[in-house]
Design a protein around this motif. Structure first.
Motif, PDB file in Angstrom:
ATOM      1  N   ARG A   1       2.390  -2.352 -12.084  1.00 47.59           N
ATOM      2  CA  ARG A   1       2.171  -3.214 -13.162  1.00 47.59           C
ATOM      3  C   ARG A   1       3.541  -2.988 -14.233  1.00 47.59           C
ATOM      4  O   ARG A   1       3.602  -3.690 -14.988  1.00 47.59           O
ATOM      5  CB  ARG A   1       0.743  -2.796 -13.753  1.00 47.59           C
ATOM      6  CG  ARG A   1      -0.166  -3.341 -13.290  1.00 47.59           C
ATOM      7  CD  ARG A   1      -1.740  -3.070 -13.664  1.00 47.59           C
ATOM      8  NE  ARG A   1      -2.705  -3.725 -12.940  1.00 47.59           N
ATOM      9  CZ  ARG A   1      -4.071  -2.916 -12.955  1.00 47.59           C
ATOM     10  NH1 ARG A   1      -4.475  -2.034 -13.593  1.00 47.59           N
ATOM     11  NH2 ARG A   1      -5.031  -3.550 -12.177  1.00 47.59           N
TER      12      ARG A   1
ATOM     13  N   GLU B   1       4.075   0.551   2.291  1.00 46.65           N
ATOM     14  CA  GLU B   1       3.927  -0.831   2.966  1.00 46.65           C
ATOM     15  C   GLU B   1       4.180  -1.929   2.144  1.00 46.65           C
ATOM     16  O   GLU B   1       3.524  -1.951   1.241  1.00 46.65           O
ATOM     17  CB  GLU B   1       2.825  -0.968   4.056  1.00 46.65           C
ATOM     18  CG  GLU B   1       2.867  -0.359   5.403  1.00 46.65           C
ATOM     19  CD  GLU B   1       1.511  -0.632   6.040  1.00 46.65           C
ATOM     20  OE1 GLU B   1       1.276  -1.934   6.187  1.00 46.65           O
ATOM     21  OE2 GLU B   1       0.644   0.455   6.369  1.00 46.65           O
TER      22      GLU B   1
ATOM     23  N   GLU C   1      -9.120 -16.420  -3.585  1.00 48.96           N
ATOM     24  CA  GLU C   1      -9.372 -15.424  -4.709  1.00 48.96           C
ATOM     25  C   GLU C   1      -8.146 -15.397  -5.503  1.00 48.96           C
ATOM     26  O   GLU C   1      -8.001 -15.429  -6.732  1.00 48.96           O
ATOM     27  CB  GLU C   1      -9.784 -13.945  -4.274  1.00 48.96           C
ATOM     28  CG  GLU C   1     -10.678 -13.365  -5.242  1.00 48.96           C
ATOM     29  CD  GLU C   1     -11.286 -12.269  -4.763  1.00 48.96           C
ATOM     30  OE1 GLU C   1     -11.199 -11.989  -3.675  1.00 48.96           O
ATOM     31  OE2 GLU C   1     -12.050 -11.356  -5.521  1.00 48.96           O
TER      32      GLU C   1
ATOM     33  N   TYR D   1      -3.114  -6.162  -8.669  1.00 49.38           N
ATOM     34  CA  TYR D   1      -4.526  -5.769  -8.444  1.00 49.38           C
ATOM     35  C   TYR D   1      -4.849  -5.338  -7.146  1.00 49.38           C
ATOM     36  O   TYR D   1      -4.562  -5.570  -6.137  1.00 49.38           O
ATOM     37  CB  TYR D   1      -5.297  -7.105  -8.974  1.00 49.38           C
ATOM     38  CG  TYR D   1      -4.934  -8.346  -8.492  1.00 49.38           C
ATOM     39  CD1 TYR D   1      -3.998  -9.277  -9.273  1.00 49.38           C
ATOM     40  CD2 TYR D   1      -5.188  -8.676  -7.322  1.00 49.38           C
ATOM     41  CE1 TYR D   1      -3.723 -10.372  -8.873  1.00 49.38           C
ATOM     42  CE2 TYR D   1      -4.933 -10.189  -6.910  1.00 49.38           C
ATOM     43  CZ  TYR D   1      -3.925 -10.698  -7.374  1.00 49.38           C
ATOM     44  OH  TYR D   1      -3.497 -11.917  -7.151  1.00 49.38           O
ATOM     45  N   ALA D   2      -6.041  -4.598  -7.207  1.00 52.05           N
ATOM     46  CA  ALA D   2      -6.706  -3.973  -6.018  1.00 52.05           C
ATOM     47  C   ALA D   2      -7.186  -5.311  -5.181  1.00 52.05           C
ATOM     48  O   ALA D   2      -7.589  -6.133  -5.644  1.00 52.05           O
ATOM     49  CB  ALA D   2      -7.825  -3.167  -6.316  1.00 52.05           C
ATOM     50  N   PHE D   3      -7.068  -5.094  -3.763  1.00 57.24           N
ATOM     51  CA  PHE D   3      -7.082  -6.397  -2.916  1.00 57.24           C
ATOM     52  C   PHE D   3      -7.387  -5.790  -1.333  1.00 57.24           C
ATOM     53  O   PHE D   3      -6.648  -5.931  -0.819  1.00 57.24           O
ATOM     54  CB  PHE D   3      -6.147  -7.369  -2.884  1.00 57.24           C
ATOM     55  CG  PHE D   3      -6.648  -8.746  -2.516  1.00 57.24           C
ATOM     56  CD1 PHE D   3      -6.713  -9.631  -3.656  1.00 57.24           C
ATOM     57  CD2 PHE D   3      -6.889  -9.194  -1.045  1.00 57.24           C
ATOM     58  CE1 PHE D   3      -7.038 -10.924  -3.507  1.00 57.24           C
ATOM     59  CE2 PHE D   3      -7.804 -10.380  -1.131  1.00 57.24           C
ATOM     60  CZ  PHE D   3      -7.818 -11.366  -2.066  1.00 57.24           C
ATOM     61  N   GLY D   4      -8.818  -5.091  -1.407  1.00 59.87           N
ATOM     62  CA  GLY D   4      -9.316  -4.455  -0.137  1.00 59.87           C
ATOM     63  C   GLY D   4      -8.177  -3.416   0.039  1.00 59.87           C
ATOM     64  O   GLY D   4      -7.772  -2.794  -0.954  1.00 59.87           O
ATOM     65  N   GLU D   5      -8.009  -3.207   1.142  1.00 58.66           N
ATOM     66  CA  GLU D   5      -7.129  -1.921   1.572  1.00 58.66           C
ATOM     67  C   GLU D   5      -5.596  -1.915   0.848  1.00 58.66           C
ATOM     68  O   GLU D   5      -4.955  -1.033   0.981  1.00 58.66           O
ATOM     69  CB  GLU D   5      -6.975  -1.612   2.999  1.00 58.66           C
ATOM     70  CG  GLU D   5      -6.438  -2.666   3.831  1.00 58.66           C
ATOM     71  CD  GLU D   5      -6.492  -2.323   5.423  1.00 58.66           C
ATOM     72  OE1 GLU D   5      -5.683  -1.056   5.324  1.00 58.66           O
ATOM     73  OE2 GLU D   5      -7.001  -2.725   6.293  1.00 58.66           O
ATOM     74  N   TYR D   6      -5.200  -2.937   0.678  1.00 57.88           N
ATOM     75  CA  TYR D   6      -3.766  -3.333  -0.026  1.00 57.88           C
ATOM     76  C   TYR D   6      -4.260  -3.700  -1.392  1.00 57.88           C
ATOM     77  O   TYR D   6      -4.934  -3.824  -2.032  1.00 57.88           O
ATOM     78  CB  TYR D   6      -3.084  -4.435   0.536  1.00 57.88           C
ATOM     79  CG  TYR D   6      -2.524  -4.216   2.033  1.00 57.88           C
ATOM     80  CD1 TYR D   6      -1.344  -3.713   2.299  1.00 57.88           C
ATOM     81  CD2 TYR D   6      -3.393  -4.479   3.151  1.00 57.88           C
ATOM     82  CE1 TYR D   6      -0.890  -3.433   3.683  1.00 57.88           C
ATOM     83  CE2 TYR D   6      -3.066  -4.227   4.407  1.00 57.88           C
ATOM     84  CZ  TYR D   6      -1.863  -3.782   4.622  1.00 57.88           C
ATOM     85  OH  TYR D   6      -1.481  -3.530   5.992  1.00 57.88           O
TER      86      TYR D   6
ATOM     87  N   TYR E   1      -4.034   4.753  -6.001  1.00 57.61           N
ATOM     88  CA  TYR E   1      -4.332   4.459  -7.890  1.00 57.61           C
ATOM     89  C   TYR E   1      -3.277   4.446  -8.582  1.00 57.61           C
ATOM     90  O   TYR E   1      -2.834   3.702  -9.372  1.00 57.61           O
ATOM     91  CB  TYR E   1      -5.298   5.703  -7.932  1.00 57.61           C
ATOM     92  CG  TYR E   1      -5.567   5.832  -9.310  1.00 57.61           C
ATOM     93  CD1 TYR E   1      -6.650   5.235  -9.812  1.00 57.61           C
ATOM     94  CD2 TYR E   1      -5.019   7.116 -10.312  1.00 57.61           C
ATOM     95  CE1 TYR E   1      -6.795   5.515 -11.550  1.00 57.61           C
ATOM     96  CE2 TYR E   1      -5.125   7.197 -11.509  1.00 57.61           C
ATOM     97  CZ  TYR E   1      -6.140   6.163 -12.166  1.00 57.61           C
ATOM     98  OH  TYR E   1      -6.659   6.396 -13.508  1.00 57.61           O
TER      99      TYR E   1
ATOM    100  N   ARG F   1       0.705  -1.121  -0.102  1.00 52.17           N
ATOM    101  CA  ARG F   1      -0.123   0.070  -0.009  1.00 52.17           C
ATOM    102  C   ARG F   1       0.610   1.087   0.014  1.00 52.17           C
ATOM    103  O   ARG F   1       2.023   0.987   0.408  1.00 52.17           O
ATOM    104  CB  ARG F   1      -0.896  -0.173   1.191  1.00 52.17           C
ATOM    105  CG  ARG F   1      -0.465  -0.069   2.556  1.00 52.17           C
ATOM    106  CD  ARG F   1      -1.520   0.031   3.633  1.00 52.17           C
ATOM    107  NE  ARG F   1      -1.791   1.377   3.830  1.00 52.17           N
ATOM    108  CZ  ARG F   1      -3.298   1.772   3.705  1.00 52.17           C
ATOM    109  NH1 ARG F   1      -4.040   0.843   3.498  1.00 52.17           N
ATOM    110  NH2 ARG F   1      -3.547   3.119   4.012  1.00 52.17           N
TER     111      ARG F   1
END
Lengths: 245, 306
Positions: B241, B283, B292, B250-255, B234, B229
């Motif tokens: 990438r 972090e 997932e 890829y987005a994964f919740g807050e991380y 964004y 994070r």
């Protein structure tokens, strides 16, 4: 602060029952905000007030700068809505869906023509413009639905369980779209029963029995409750009233 | 063996909904069919419940063939479809009575099986089923599917539209039913519900990608995986990438989750890279894959050869 939603003591009573009990909160421009609550906690009633569909009993709320009580029609023109379960008409073509929603959102015919061309090009689906939506792969349909919800350049889009039922890759592409819209200044208000969707939000609120019992970033909330995930936070907050009726 | 599915296929016109699917479920197991809408989960349920004929393949439930022995089979299974299918204008009590009657069962004989759930419904026993909340509808549907004491229970996406508190209670209930020897086949599109099953089949476009315990699935994940994070998520995802040609983020919740297939980028190098791109509040920690992550890898790289 540039607030897109601001409520003060917003309340809705049905007879003797208080569905929404004096909620006050604010959501800023470009924020991804999770609006959570158990079945029957008052979430739907609150959302109906925020989208100009239901008149508050007391308190006030402004959405996109307009008062939901005095200017509900102005509010409706500046918001978008998308649900994963239902958004586009499957037995209309891609182009017809765009035209229909453009008309509903009050765009002029010329504007719809320009927007349609632009949208078809941006999503690279020109070849499918005259095909029924039912025949599109789910991932494309979802991107189209989101783009259609943004057609009239709303300041805020309400998303109901936006990524439910899609495969994990499509889901990630969709979060990319959501974050992109947020980055461009659109506010996203997400309602969901799935707490892993809540983890993607900048901030979340949790309603229990008509009140907002917690409002913070998922990170701070988990720390405050000593919880491993948002599912646990939710259960700790809602446990006292777990009858859900 | 409680459920045995061998090379079952089913097409609707040109659409192949289920493609030569095989799996087995042990007696007293909670087995999850995990996959998105359109994966073929409902088609499989309908075939196993003898409501739909397969084009090819064989399936047995509690020792009975789903085609030949359909009459006997229907007494031994309970089926809760994804769409609420009780009588909306009958009351809670009338619905339960009706389903008991259809199976020639008596509520009092099997009440022990549903007591834990039904006590929560009893205050509303006169209410029309259509007027119940999502969680309550789900509980009533489960009671009606259980009232003839089936040996095998089919639950098609029972969690849809139900809040986390009710969903937790529902899964607790399933574990108690398992303890009484009932075999449970349950489907969901939500990967995090996989962890609640004994074993799961990941299914996509009519094909099974993998069958394993939830722990086995995540343990078999082969790539170095990091949770990352920064103050600007964004931009972080975009920058990561570009880290290496085969890096995926890829987005994964807050991380965000960062996959580095080659393993060529140790944490220090990644941190340096992010610093050079002006990220603050970074972090970075190695994490264990979730179901997932495994599903994403299987979708991209095909079936694992373990």
């Amino acid at each position: 602060m540039d607030y897109v939603i601001q409520t003060e003591q917003l309340t809705k009573r049905f007879g003797t029952f208080t569905a929404v009990n004096a909620i006050s909160f604010a959501v800023t421009r470009g924020e991804v905000f999770g609006f959570l609550g158990a079945n029957g906690a008052g979430k739907t009633t609150a959302l109906k007030m925020l989208t100009g569909l239901l008149t508050p009993s007391s308190g006030r709320a402004t959405v996109a700068g307009f008062d939901v009580w005095r200017q509900p029609e102005a509010v409706k023109r500046r918001i978008g809505y998308m649900s994963q379960r239902f958004s586009l008409y499957e037995d209309l073509t891609v182009r017809e869906n765009i035209r229909l929603y453009g008309g509903i959102y009050g765009l002029k015919r010329a504007a719809i023509r320009v927007k349609t061309a632009d949208l078809l090009e941006r999503l690279d689906i020109g070849a499918y413009a005259d095909q029924l939506v039912a025949g599109l792969p789910l991932g494309w349909r979802q991107k189209l639905a989101f783009s259609v919800a943004l057609l009239h350049e709303p300041r805020i889009v309400f998303l109901d369980e936006p990524t439910s039922g899609v495969d994990p890759l499509t889901r990630r592409q969709f979060w990319d779209l959501i974050y992109e819209a947020a980055h461009a200044g659109v506010t996203l208000m997400i309602t969901t029963h799935y707490m892993d969707e809540a983890e993607y939000c900048d901030r979340v609120s949790i309603m229990v029995d008509g009140k907002i019992e917690a409002l913070d970033t998922p990170r701070n909330m988990k720390a405050a409750f000593g919880a491993e995930d948002m599912d646990e936070v939710f259960r700790l907050l809602a446990r006292a009233t777990a009858t859900n009726d | 063996m409680s459920i045995s599915v061998q090379n079952i296929s089913k097409s609707y016109g040109p659409v192949q909904a289920v493609k030569a699917v095989s799996f087995e479920v042990l007696e007293g197991e909670i087995f999850g069919l995990i996959g998105p809408d359109g994966a073929g989960k409902t088609t499989l349920f309908r075939i196993l419940a003898s409501l739909l004929l397969p084009d090819a393949g064989q399936a047995r439930v509690d020792g009975l063939d789903v085609v030949q022995d359909y009459k006997a089979l229907r007494r031994r299974i309970g089926y809760m479809p994804g769409r609420f299918s009780l009588y909306q204008d009958l009351s809670v009590e009338e619905n339960l009575g009706f389903f008991a009657n259809v199976f020639g069962a008596h509520i009092r004989d099997n009440y022990d099986l549903i007591r834990d759930i039904y006590v929560q419904l009893e205050p509303f026993s006169d209410r029309r089923a259509g007027a119940l909340s999502g969680g309550m509808k789900q509980k009533l549907a489960l009671c009606c599917a259980l009232i003839h004491r089936p040996r095998v229970l089919f639950l098609d996406e029972p969690g849809t539209g139900v809040d986390p508190v009710s969903r937790k209670e529902f899964w607790d209930m399933l574990r108690r039913l398992r303890a009484s020897g009932i075999t449970i086949l349950v489907s969901t599109a939500y990967m995090d519900e996989a962890a609640l099953c004994d074993r799961v089949a990941l299914i996509q476009k009519g094909e099974i990608l993998a069958i394993d315990t939830p722990r086995g699935l995540t343990a078999a994940y082969r790539h170095p995986l990091f949770a990352v994070r920064s103050d600007d998520m964004y931009r972080l995802i975009r920058d990561l990438r570009d880290l290496t040609p085969d890096a995926d983020c890829y987005a994964f919740g807050e991380y965000a989750h960062l996959v580095v297939p080659g393993g060529g980028s140790p944490s220090a190098a990644i941190l340096q890279y992010l610093e050079a791109r002006g990220h603050t509040g970074v972090e970075l920690l190695p994490v264990q894959a979730t179901v997932e992550d495994s599903f994403i890898d299987l979708m991209k790289n095909g079936v694992w050869t373990t």
